[in-house]
Design a protein around this motif. Structure first.
Motif, PDB file in Angstrom:
ATOM      1  N   MET A  84     -22.265 -14.312   8.816  1.00 53.46           N
ATOM      2  CA  MET A  84     -22.151 -15.486   8.007  1.00 53.46           C
ATOM      3  C   MET A  84     -22.185 -15.357   6.563  1.00 53.46           C
ATOM      4  SD  MET A  84     -24.268 -17.453  10.781  1.00 53.46           S
ATOM      5  CE  MET A  84     -24.921 -18.777   9.931  1.00 53.46           C
ATOM      6  N   LEU A  85     -23.025 -14.676   6.003  1.00 55.09           N
ATOM      7  CA  LEU A  85     -23.160 -14.510   4.670  1.00 55.09           C
ATOM      8  C   LEU A  85     -21.880 -13.835   3.976  1.00 55.09           C
ATOM      9  CD1 LEU A  85     -26.533 -12.513   4.312  1.00 55.09           C
ATOM     10  CD2 LEU A  85     -25.936 -14.541   3.171  1.00 55.09           C
ATOM     11  N   HIS A  86     -21.187 -13.045   4.699  1.00 54.15           N
ATOM     12  CA  HIS A  86     -19.795 -12.438   4.000  1.00 54.15           C
ATOM     13  C   HIS A  86     -19.104 -13.847   4.150  1.00 54.15           C
ATOM     14  CE1 HIS A  86     -16.547  -9.979   3.374  1.00 54.15           C
ATOM     15  NE2 HIS A  86     -15.730 -10.520   4.378  1.00 54.15           N
ATOM     16  N   ASP A  87     -18.861 -14.806   5.123  1.00 52.48           N
ATOM     17  CA  ASP A  87     -18.158 -15.747   5.258  1.00 52.48           C
ATOM     18  C   ASP A  87     -18.428 -16.868   4.238  1.00 52.48           C
ATOM     19  OD1 ASP A  87     -16.780 -14.897   7.541  1.00 52.48           O
ATOM     20  OD2 ASP A  87     -17.973 -16.264   8.901  1.00 52.48           O
ATOM     21  N   ALA A  88     -19.598 -17.091   3.961  1.00 52.47           N
ATOM     22  CA  ALA A  88     -20.060 -17.927   3.077  1.00 52.47           C
ATOM     23  C   ALA A  88     -19.491 -17.565   1.429  1.00 52.47           C
ATOM     24  CB  ALA A  88     -21.465 -18.049   3.081  1.00 52.47           C
ATOM     25  N   GLU A  89     -19.746 -16.266   1.128  1.00 49.71           N
ATOM     26  CA  GLU A  89     -19.563 -15.693   0.022  1.00 49.71           C
ATOM     27  C   GLU A  89     -17.876 -15.770  -0.166  1.00 49.71           C
ATOM     28  OE1 GLU A  89     -19.468 -11.156  -0.610  1.00 49.71           O
ATOM     29  OE2 GLU A  89     -20.884 -11.648  -1.967  1.00 49.71           O
TER      30      GLU A  89
END
Length: 123
Positions: A84-89
């Motif tokens: 999810m952190l990757h998607d948010a970035e």
């Protein structure tokens, strides 16, 4: 309609949308901001990067991207949070004004550790 774009009004109209057509319509009807997701009928998951880019190209109002790996509860394992952190970035790099995300622990308590990871990594 109350709108943040009208002087003296204190309300912001945010429309939750999951299609390009709905995003355009909400913008035309006076929404101040969009929250973009996919599969809204399952309470929403993160939209594809292509969907986000098309919506950003189609409207002139801010877009907030929902970051949610899967439907169901909001209790995420470490690897899910990392995804999810990757998607948010990626969403922010693509032009999303902000992200909408929430993480819980078992028992419906806020997962402060996971939420802090988003703030630290993306802030």
């Amino acid at each position: 309609m109350f709108s943040a774009n009208q002087p003296g009004k204190r309300f912001l109209i945010e429309a939750c949308v999951s299609t390009i057509e709905d995003a355009i319509l909400a913008s035309q009807l006076g929404a101040d901001r969009l929250e973009l997701s996919a599969a809204l009928e399952t309470d929403g998951v993160t939209p594809s990067l292509g969907m986000l880019r098309e919506v950003l190209n189609a409207v002139s109002i801010p877009v907030v991207t929902l970051i949610r790996l899967r439907s169901g509860n909001f209790v995420y394992q470490d690897r899910e949070v990392n995804a999810m952190l990757h998607d948010a970035e990626q969403a922010l790099q693509a032009g999303s004004q902000a992200i909408a995300v929430g993480c819980l622990k078992i028992g419906n308590q806020l997962d402060v550790t996971a939420m802090r990871m988003f703030a630290d990594h993306l802030g």
